[in-house]
Enzyme design. Sequence first.
Site, PDB file in Angstrom:
ATOM      1  N   HIS A  57       3.843   1.681  -5.172  1.00  0.00           N
ATOM      2  CA  HIS A  57       2.661   2.556  -5.172  1.00  0.00           C
ATOM      3  C   HIS A  57       3.196   3.989  -5.117  1.00  0.00           C
ATOM      4  O   HIS A  57       3.523   4.476  -4.034  1.00  0.00           O
ATOM      5  CB  HIS A  57       1.799   2.301  -3.934  1.00  0.00           C
ATOM      6  N   PHE A  58       3.320   4.615  -6.296  1.00  0.00           N
ATOM      7  CA  PHE A  58       3.873   5.978  -6.316  1.00  0.00           C
ATOM      8  C   PHE A  58       2.806   7.060  -6.108  1.00  0.00           C
ATOM      9  O   PHE A  58       3.102   8.242  -6.150  1.00  0.00           O
ATOM     10  CB  PHE A  58       4.684   6.219  -7.596  1.00  0.00           C
ATOM     11  N   ARG A  59       1.549   6.637  -5.865  1.00  0.00           N
ATOM     12  CA  ARG A  59       0.475   7.527  -5.369  1.00  0.00           C
ATOM     13  C   ARG A  59       0.065   8.633  -6.324  1.00  0.00           C
ATOM     14  O   ARG A  59      -0.602   9.584  -5.894  1.00  0.00           O
ATOM     15  CB  ARG A  59       0.906   8.184  -4.037  1.00  0.00           C
ATOM     16  N   HIS A 221       3.869 -10.359  -2.655  1.00  0.00           N
ATOM     17  CA  HIS A 221       4.243 -10.342  -1.237  1.00  0.00           C
ATOM     18  C   HIS A 221       3.779 -11.557  -0.423  1.00  0.00           C
ATOM     19  O   HIS A 221       2.974 -11.436   0.503  1.00  0.00           O
ATOM     20  CB  HIS A 221       3.777  -9.059  -0.547  1.00  0.00           C
ATOM     21  N   ASP A 288       6.945  -3.468  -2.515  1.00  0.00           N
ATOM     22  CA  ASP A 288       5.594  -3.017  -2.150  1.00  0.00           C
ATOM     23  C   ASP A 288       5.664  -1.638  -1.499  1.00  0.00           C
ATOM     24  O   ASP A 288       5.000  -1.371  -0.486  1.00  0.00           O
ATOM     25  CB  ASP A 288       4.896  -4.030  -1.232  1.00  0.00           C
TER      26      ASP A 288
HETATM   27  O1  DOR Z   1      -0.296  -2.389   3.192  1.00  0.00           O
HETATM   28  C1  DOR Z   1      -0.640  -2.169   2.037  1.00  0.00           C
HETATM   29  N1  DOR Z   1      -0.605  -0.944   1.524  1.00  0.00           N
HETATM   30  N2  DOR Z   1      -1.049  -3.199   1.289  1.00  0.00           N
HETATM   31  C2  DOR Z   1      -1.595  -3.014   0.065  1.00  0.00           C
HETATM   32  O2  DOR Z   1      -1.973  -3.950  -0.581  1.00  0.00           O
HETATM   33  C3  DOR Z   1      -1.784  -1.645  -0.462  1.00  0.00           C
HETATM   34  C4  DOR Z   1      -0.801  -0.744   0.133  1.00  0.00           C
HETATM   35  C5  DOR Z   1      -1.120   0.710  -0.124  1.00  0.00           C
HETATM   36  O3  DOR Z   1      -1.380   1.048  -1.291  1.00  0.00           O
HETATM   37  O4  DOR Z   1      -1.096   1.513   0.804  1.00  0.00           O
HETATM   38 ZN    ZN Z   2       1.060  -3.266  -2.888  1.00  0.00          ZN
END
Ligand code: DOR
Ligand code: ZN
Length: 420
Positions: A57-59, A221, A288
């Site tokens: 997740h590079f936001r 995961h 993740d």
């Molecule tokens: O803990 C998590 N954070 N699980 C997810 O599925 C999404 C991720 C996030 O994008 O922060």
């Molecule tokens: Zn994720």
Amino acid sequence: MDMVIEGDCYQQGEFKHLEIGIDNGKIVKVAKSIDCDKRMNFGSKKILPAAIDPHVHFRDPGMTHKEDFRSGSIAALHGGVTCVFDMPNTKPPTTSIDFLNEKRGIALSRSHVDFGLFAGVQPGIDVEGLAEKVIGFKLYMAGTTGNLLVPSLRTIGSELSRIAKCGKVLAVHAEDESLRDKERDEKNLHDHLAGRNNDCETSAIRKIADAAPDCRLHICHVSARESIPLVFEQKNMTAEVSPHHLLLDRDRPIGSLGKVNPPLRTRADRQALYLAFKQGRFDMIASDHAPHTMDEKSDDFQHAPCGMPGVETMYPLMLQLVRERHLALATVVRTMCERPGEIFKIPKGKIEPGYDADLVVVDFMEGSEIRGDRLLTKCGWSAFDGMSCIFPKAVFAGGELMMEDGSQSGDRMGREVIGR
Ligand code: DOR
Ligand code: ZN
């Protein structure tokens, strides 16, 4: 030929002293001796394929105070990862062609590693249009960061059958929203686990297996011990495990830094996952990588966001386990390089002609320790702080030296990968 890299190369389960001929970013020849003026000799150091992280997740866009494609990709390189697949829970979410194109433009201008983009599954999405442009689809069966929850699979019946027809991977966040205990006041990692217990995961895996028998399902995961037989008995299913579920559990005294979905579980869960992983049963490891700022994580436990960074520490932690003889190198290379390349059908993950020249150079004698403040991720912390690891000495992406002794060296920009 542009250049030759020489060293102890990992090929088909063993090391051989070889030369790797690179042209136009690709491996074109691997042999005892290759004629070329430009060469780098790494002596007896080990040359391995670089890793592919199929879940980050590079936001970017929308939450770039946590990470962006530049910082995330540089962190990835530091950890020996030269290709990432980015999840759709950004702002705006990657659920339409327009939003996908917006993210694609950002990634092309900022990412130093190759990248694939996941599209989020929602009722009414343009499955066929998106399928041509994405590495896969991502389905959230439970609420977590972002608004991509699909609470009932009944609402996406047509989307699931169209995803099956287009043949792309459907990656699933498998937690059953209806079994979550949302009333609970969460004060610590034990409470967080109680709100999302093991049945939550196994129920979601069963439901998606029933609802999408023709999809190429991929369970993200996997974290509960009861899920292990479920994911491996299903023919149309692959599965990934994350370093935090292999190495941490709810008793680790890290408070909200360990708050993540699916949750850190019991020691018995962790040990069962580790054993299954060690036996080579999992297809892939995925970090993740889900960074949040220290400030956000410092909120009281109940309100702290879920997720932790990991793209930078995943390969280094696994290499350390190899060094300590807790894992076979073959298992690590298979799950971090070869299988992701095969599953997503991209020419990466092996030191063979025709594959991308994405390589790491490793000195197994040179260990270090994870220190959050020395990492290159924008969030600057790690739940693995203090653990021993082995960072690669050098990292090549597309034949270019991008990282050497922890410092960025090249400026190659990443390319998009779509797979077949
Ligand atoms: O803990 C998590 N954070 N699980 C997810 O599925 C999404 C991720 C996030 O994008 O922060
Ligand atoms: Zn994720």
